[in-house]
Motif scaffolding. Structure first.
Motif, mmCIF file in Angstrom:
data_model
loop_
_atom_site.group_PDB
_atom_site.id
_atom_site.type_symbol
_atom_site.label_atom_id
_atom_site.label_comp_id
_atom_site.label_asym_id
_atom_site.label_seq_id
_atom_site.Cartn_x
_atom_site.Cartn_y
_atom_site.Cartn_z
ATOM 1 N N ASN A 1 -12.532 -27.564 -66.355
ATOM 2 C CA ASN A 1 -13.450 -26.777 -65.549
ATOM 3 C C ASN A 1 -12.724 -25.909 -64.544
ATOM 4 O OD1 ASN A 1 -15.704 -27.735 -66.828
ATOM 5 N ND2 ASN A 1 -16.020 -29.434 -65.403
ATOM 6 N N GLN A 2 -11.492 -26.319 -64.164
ATOM 7 C CA GLN A 2 -10.748 -25.540 -63.197
ATOM 8 C C GLN A 2 -10.237 -24.229 -63.791
ATOM 9 O OE1 GLN A 2 -10.764 -26.610 -59.896
ATOM 10 N NE2 GLN A 2 -12.200 -27.900 -61.016
ATOM 11 N N ASN A 3 -10.161 -24.151 -65.130
ATOM 12 C CA ASN A 3 -9.633 -22.956 -65.778
ATOM 13 C C ASN A 3 -10.593 -21.780 -65.693
ATOM 14 O OD1 ASN A 3 -7.288 -24.264 -66.543
ATOM 15 N ND2 ASN A 3 -8.154 -24.979 -68.473
ATOM 16 N N THR A 4 -11.867 -22.082 -65.728
ATOM 17 C CA THR A 4 -12.860 -21.025 -65.617
ATOM 18 C C THR A 4 -13.818 -21.344 -64.473
ATOM 19 O OG1 THR A 4 -14.626 -19.822 -66.756
ATOM 20 C CG2 THR A 4 -14.312 -22.119 -67.387
ATOM 21 N N ILE A 5 -13.885 -20.452 -63.526
ATOM 22 C CA ILE A 5 -14.682 -20.692 -62.328
ATOM 23 C C ILE A 5 -15.594 -19.496 -62.092
ATOM 24 C CG2 ILE A 5 -14.639 -21.190 -59.861
ATOM 25 C CD1 ILE A 5 -11.784 -22.220 -60.213
ATOM 26 N N THR A 6 -16.890 -19.751 -61.981
ATOM 27 C CA THR A 6 -17.817 -18.695 -61.595
ATOM 28 C C THR A 6 -17.764 -18.561 -60.086
ATOM 29 O OG1 THR A 6 -19.269 -19.164 -63.473
ATOM 30 C CG2 THR A 6 -20.221 -17.940 -61.625
ATOM 31 N N LEU A 7 -17.362 -17.399 -59.635
ATOM 32 C CA LEU A 7 -17.158 -17.174 -58.206
ATOM 33 C C LEU A 7 -18.182 -16.203 -57.638
ATOM 34 C CD1 LEU A 7 -13.275 -16.731 -58.035
ATOM 35 C CD2 LEU A 7 -14.580 -18.775 -57.476
ATOM 36 N N GLN A 8 -18.555 -16.435 -56.393
ATOM 37 C CA GLN A 8 -19.361 -15.470 -55.676
ATOM 38 C C GLN A 8 -18.489 -14.286 -55.294
ATOM 39 O OE1 GLN A 8 -21.352 -17.456 -52.438
ATOM 40 N NE2 GLN A 8 -22.765 -18.530 -53.793
ATOM 41 N N LEU A 9 -19.110 -13.247 -54.784
ATOM 42 C CA LEU A 9 -18.409 -11.985 -54.549
ATOM 43 C C LEU A 9 -17.178 -12.113 -53.653
ATOM 44 C CD1 LEU A 9 -18.235 -8.916 -54.771
ATOM 45 C CD2 LEU A 9 -19.823 -8.764 -52.848
ATOM 46 N N ALA A 10 -17.310 -12.777 -52.509
ATOM 47 C CA ALA A 10 -16.210 -12.825 -51.540
ATOM 48 C C ALA A 10 -14.935 -13.443 -52.117
ATOM 49 C CB ALA A 10 -16.649 -13.557 -50.273
ATOM 50 N N PRO A 11 -14.986 -14.660 -52.692
ATOM 51 C CA PRO A 11 -13.757 -15.228 -53.257
ATOM 52 C C PRO A 11 -13.257 -14.478 -54.488
ATOM 53 C CG PRO A 11 -15.643 -16.669 -53.681
ATOM 54 C CD PRO A 11 -16.097 -15.635 -52.713
ATOM 55 N N PHE A 12 -14.179 -13.931 -55.282
ATOM 56 C CA PHE A 12 -13.785 -13.145 -56.457
ATOM 57 C C PHE A 12 -12.973 -11.932 -56.016
ATOM 58 C CE2 PHE A 12 -14.487 -9.984 -59.812
ATOM 59 C CZ PHE A 12 -14.352 -10.731 -60.975
ATOM 60 N N SER A 13 -13.483 -11.227 -55.018
ATOM 61 C CA SER A 13 -12.798 -10.049 -54.487
ATOM 62 C C SER A 13 -11.476 -10.420 -53.844
ATOM 63 C CB SER A 13 -13.699 -9.344 -53.467
ATOM 64 O OG SER A 13 -13.040 -8.254 -52.871
#
Length: 242
Positions: A28-40
């Protein structure tokens, strides 16, 4: 079964459960759905970030995150695009929602990519959050014009979405019913990403498509995602019940 064997058996079961838990957690750590702030933020950490727009080519041509390449599982030369990516470095993927980007993320992981991040809310979250983006369009509606509409009308319902968004299409017939019933008592504005991307960026309030906002006397009465209970909430608000 002896007490010793029973104890050993229980310890073995516990060890197996723990092992599967650890393995599942690691995957699960390999793919993470991130919100905008951490993604950016994670994109900024990369010298040459690998950003993939998993939407269709027509959508990509109209607007996309700066530096993104465009392909998805249905792209004819899909394997060629994948081969250009570095498997040892993070890959940042987005679409409109989570459909195409999530499928692509899973496929990349199966093919040995070490880290894949999917943007929650997709392009709506990125542009709606005011992040820099490419567009070949000049918005039909400006923020000043938007604010004037809000100021000049007692009740305004704003529908923000994309013509390529399946969930957004479900809102349209509801809006038509509301428009027919309310007439001039309610001003309805429909803002599409393909026509007015800059005003969506300037509002800095959209996190997902569709987003519905109801104003009364210049103030937001409610803001919601999707069409569930939309008519009921609009009717209640106009009747001063909420």
């Amino acid at each position: 079964m002896s007490q010793f064997n029973l104890k050993s058996f229980k310890n073995s079961i516990t060890a197996i459960i723990l092992l599967f838990t650890i393995v599942g957690f690691a995957q699960n750590q390999n793919t993470i759905t991130l919100q905008l702030a951490p993604f950016s933020a994670k994109i900024k950490e990369q010298k040459n970030p690998q950003i993939v727009d998993a939407r269709g080519p027509e959508e990509f041509a109209l607007n996309h995150i700066n530096g993104a390449v465009n392909f998805n599982l249905e792209t004819k030369n899909y394997t060629e695009y994948v081969a250009r990516l570095d498997k040892s470095k993070p890959v940042f993927i987005y679409s409109i929602g989570a459909g195409r980007s999530n499928l692509l993320a899973k496929e990349l992981l199966k093919n040995g990519f070490s880290e894949v991040h999917d943007l929650q809310g997709g392009i709506a979250a990125w542009i709606g959050g005011g992040k820099p983006f490419y567009t070949n369009l000049k918005s039909k509606l400006t923020l000043a014009e938007y604010n004037k509409i809000i100021a000049d009308n007692k009740s305004v319902l704003v529908d923000i979405g994309s013509r390529y968004c399946g969930a957004c299409k479900k809102v349209k017939p509801i809006l038509e019913t509301i428009r027919a019933e309310q007439g001039t008592n309610l001003k309805i504005i429909e803002i599409d990403l393909e026509e007015s991307p800059q005003v969506i960026a300037d509002l800095k309030t959209v996190k997902v498509f569709p987003t519905l906002i109801l104003y009364q006397n210049g103030k937001i009465v409610f803001k919601k995602d999707g069409s569930n209970d939309l008519k009921k909430e609009v009717d209640a608000a106009l009747a001063n019940k909420i």
